[in-house]
Design a protein around this motif. Structure first.
Motif, PDB file in Angstrom:
ATOM      1  N   LYS A 175       1.221   8.979  -7.543  1.00 45.58           N
ATOM      2  CA  LYS A 175       1.025   8.464  -6.512  1.00 45.58           C
ATOM      3  C   LYS A 175      -0.393   9.071  -5.816  1.00 45.58           C
ATOM      4  N   LEU A 176      -1.068   8.416  -4.905  1.00 47.70           N
ATOM      5  CA  LEU A 176      -2.156   8.773  -4.538  1.00 47.70           C
ATOM      6  C   LEU A 176      -1.952   9.815  -3.299  1.00 47.70           C
ATOM      7  N   PHE A 177      -2.421  10.948  -3.428  1.00 45.22           N
ATOM      8  CA  PHE A 177      -2.226  12.159  -2.485  1.00 45.22           C
ATOM      9  C   PHE A 177      -3.348  12.381  -1.531  1.00 45.22           C
ATOM     10  N   PHE A 178      -4.623  12.208  -1.973  1.00 45.24           N
ATOM     11  CA  PHE A 178      -5.937  12.472  -1.212  1.00 45.24           C
ATOM     12  C   PHE A 178      -6.920  11.456  -1.679  1.00 45.24           C
ATOM     13  N   HIS A 179      -7.740  10.858  -0.676  1.00 41.70           N
ATOM     14  CA  HIS A 179      -8.832  10.166  -0.773  1.00 41.70           C
ATOM     15  C   HIS A 179      -9.957  10.560   0.223  1.00 41.70           C
ATOM     16  N   GLN A 180     -11.090  10.179  -0.390  1.00 42.35           N
ATOM     17  CA  GLN A 180     -12.053  10.660   0.554  1.00 42.35           C
ATOM     18  C   GLN A 180     -13.497   9.603   0.144  1.00 42.35           C
ATOM     19  N   GLY A 181     -13.885   8.998   1.103  1.00 47.50           N
ATOM     20  CA  GLY A 181     -15.141   8.215   1.103  1.00 47.50           C
ATOM     21  C   GLY A 181     -16.531   8.920   1.857  1.00 47.50           C
ATOM     22  N   THR A 182     -17.424   8.756   1.186  1.00 50.89           N
ATOM     23  CA  THR A 182     -18.732   9.085   1.692  1.00 50.89           C
ATOM     24  C   THR A 182     -19.797   7.999   1.548  1.00 50.89           C
ATOM     25  N   ILE A 183     -20.298   7.691   2.669  1.00 53.47           N
ATOM     26  CA  ILE A 183     -21.414   6.729   2.628  1.00 53.47           C
ATOM     27  C   ILE A 183     -22.628   7.030   2.017  1.00 53.47           C
ATOM     28  N   VAL A 184     -23.167   6.204   1.130  1.00 56.67           N
ATOM     29  CA  VAL A 184     -24.489   6.466   0.190  1.00 56.67           C
ATOM     30  C   VAL A 184     -25.268   5.728   1.238  1.00 56.67           C
ATOM     31  N   PRO A 185     -26.454   6.898   1.670  1.00 54.51           N
ATOM     32  CA  PRO A 185     -27.591   6.238   2.739  1.00 54.51           C
ATOM     33  C   PRO A 185     -28.274   5.082   1.899  1.00 54.51           C
ATOM     34  N   ALA A 186     -28.956   4.156   2.495  1.00 51.16           N
ATOM     35  CA  ALA A 186     -29.628   3.217   1.934  1.00 51.16           C
ATOM     36  C   ALA A 186     -30.824   3.644   1.606  1.00 51.16           C
ATOM     37  N   THR A 187     -31.417   3.314   0.588  1.00 50.06           N
ATOM     38  CA  THR A 187     -32.878   3.902   0.108  1.00 50.06           C
ATOM     39  C   THR A 187     -33.832   3.034   0.761  1.00 50.06           C
ATOM     40  N   SER A 188     -34.969   3.545   1.183  1.00 47.71           N
ATOM     41  CA  SER A 188     -36.238   2.732   1.570  1.00 47.71           C
ATOM     42  C   SER A 188     -36.939   2.385   0.388  1.00 47.71           C
ATOM     43  N   SER A 189     -37.610   1.305   0.740  1.00 42.15           N
ATOM     44  CA  SER A 189     -38.673   1.036  -0.477  1.00 42.15           C
ATOM     45  C   SER A 189     -39.890   1.514  -0.256  1.00 42.15           C
TER      46      SER A 189
ATOM     47  N   LEU B  16       0.956  -1.326   0.165  1.00 39.33           N
ATOM     48  CA  LEU B  16       0.067  -0.085   0.020  1.00 39.33           C
ATOM     49  C   LEU B  16       0.946   1.465  -0.002  1.00 39.33           C
ATOM     50  N   GLY B  17       1.970   1.237   0.784  1.00 35.92           N
ATOM     51  CA  GLY B  17       2.994   2.323   0.767  1.00 35.92           C
ATOM     52  C   GLY B  17       3.530   2.853  -0.648  1.00 35.92           C
ATOM     53  N   GLN B  18       3.440   1.654  -1.822  1.00 34.69           N
ATOM     54  CA  GLN B  18       4.101   1.966  -2.913  1.00 34.69           C
ATOM     55  C   GLN B  18       2.939   2.798  -3.575  1.00 34.69           C
ATOM     56  N   VAL B  19       1.753   2.799  -3.455  1.00 33.01           N
ATOM     57  CA  VAL B  19       0.735   3.480  -3.943  1.00 33.01           C
ATOM     58  C   VAL B  19       0.498   4.850  -3.344  1.00 33.01           C
ATOM     59  N   LEU B  20       0.700   4.995  -2.231  1.00 30.24           N
ATOM     60  CA  LEU B  20       0.397   6.242  -1.360  1.00 30.24           C
ATOM     61  C   LEU B  20       1.655   7.178  -1.450  1.00 30.24           C
ATOM     62  N   ALA B  21       1.298   8.453  -1.643  1.00 31.37           N
ATOM     63  CA  ALA B  21       2.238   9.519  -1.510  1.00 31.37           C
ATOM     64  C   ALA B  21       2.771   9.640   0.027  1.00 31.37           C
ATOM     65  N   ASP B  22       3.992  10.332   0.179  1.00 29.39           N
ATOM     66  CA  ASP B  22       4.509  10.411   1.305  1.00 29.39           C
ATOM     67  C   ASP B  22       3.450  11.432   2.194  1.00 29.39           C
ATOM     68  N   ASP B  23       3.037  12.451   1.758  1.00 28.08           N
ATOM     69  CA  ASP B  23       2.109  13.185   2.305  1.00 28.08           C
ATOM     70  C   ASP B  23       0.582  12.778   2.038  1.00 28.08           C
ATOM     71  N   PHE B  24       0.163  11.595   1.949  1.00 24.71           N
ATOM     72  CA  PHE B  24      -0.932  10.901   1.743  1.00 24.71           C
ATOM     73  C   PHE B  24      -1.963  11.625   2.993  1.00 24.71           C
ATOM     74  N   PHE B  25      -3.231  11.649   2.875  1.00 23.62           N
ATOM     75  CA  PHE B  25      -4.299  11.849   3.794  1.00 23.62           C
ATOM     76  C   PHE B  25      -5.582  11.527   3.228  1.00 23.62           C
ATOM     77  N   GLU B  26      -6.555  11.115   4.107  1.00 26.48           N
ATOM     78  CA  GLU B  26      -7.873  10.751   3.623  1.00 26.48           C
ATOM     79  C   GLU B  26      -8.970  11.046   4.708  1.00 26.48           C
ATOM     80  N   PHE B  27     -10.080  11.494   4.217  1.00 26.61           N
ATOM     81  CA  PHE B  27     -11.323  11.724   4.888  1.00 26.61           C
ATOM     82  C   PHE B  27     -12.095  10.407   4.710  1.00 26.61           C
ATOM     83  N   GLY B  28     -11.991   9.704   5.688  1.00 28.13           N
ATOM     84  CA  GLY B  28     -12.695   8.407   5.451  1.00 28.13           C
ATOM     85  C   GLY B  28     -14.128   8.274   5.650  1.00 28.13           C
ATOM     86  N   SER B  29     -14.791   7.414   5.367  1.00 26.90           N
ATOM     87  CA  SER B  29     -15.999   7.341   5.410  1.00 26.90           C
ATOM     88  C   SER B  29     -16.861   7.343   6.653  1.00 26.90           C
ATOM     89  N   SER B  30     -16.001   6.945   7.703  1.00 25.92           N
ATOM     90  CA  SER B  30     -16.113   7.012   9.119  1.00 25.92           C
ATOM     91  C   SER B  30     -16.110   8.391   9.741  1.00 25.92           C
TER      92      SER B  30
END
Length: 116
Positions: A102-116, A26-40
């Motif tokens: 290199k991957l410098f920044f990443h963000q994940g946002t949860i998609v709300p489940a839709t109700s039927s 994973l370190g081979q993919v990420l830039a040294d200054d990588f950061f992420e806003f996780g879906s959590s």
């Protein structure tokens, strides 16, 4: 390989279980200054992934790439987490560093489940 195909392959690589479970790989993919806003809602940095990023089964969908300049691109897509059965919207900024992308920044946002 053209740039679009290369970046998509890199994006898919860091979702691959073999890469995600290896801090070294994973370190081979990420830039040294990588950061992420996780879906959590948490913020992560490269050093937070020294032991990898988990082994969830993930698949990428609806991928697009946007050029920011000659040394940076933005990708946007959806990820299906087959373990949690959740979909997230994702965005990544890739930078050309020396001779590699290199991957410098990443963000994940949860998609709300839709109700039927």
């Amino acid at each position: 390989m053209d740039l679009t195909a290369h970046i998509k392959a890199l994006e898919e690589s860091h979702l691959n279980t073999t890469i995600r479970t290896s801090g070294e790989a994973l370190g081979q993919v990420l830039a040294d200054d990588f950061f992420e806003f996780g879906s959590s809602g948490r913020i992560f940095y490269r050093q937070d992934f020294k032991d990898g990023a988990g082994n969830n089964q993930l698949t990428l969908h609806d991928w697009t790439m946007h050029h920011l300049d000659e040394r940076a691109v933005l990708t946007t897509y959806r990820v299906m987490n087959h373990d949690s059965n959740k979909v997230t919207l994702r965005s990544s900024v890739w930078k050309h560093v020396e001779t590699e992308w290199k991957l410098f920044f990443h963000q994940g946002t949860i998609v709300p489940a839709t109700s039927s």
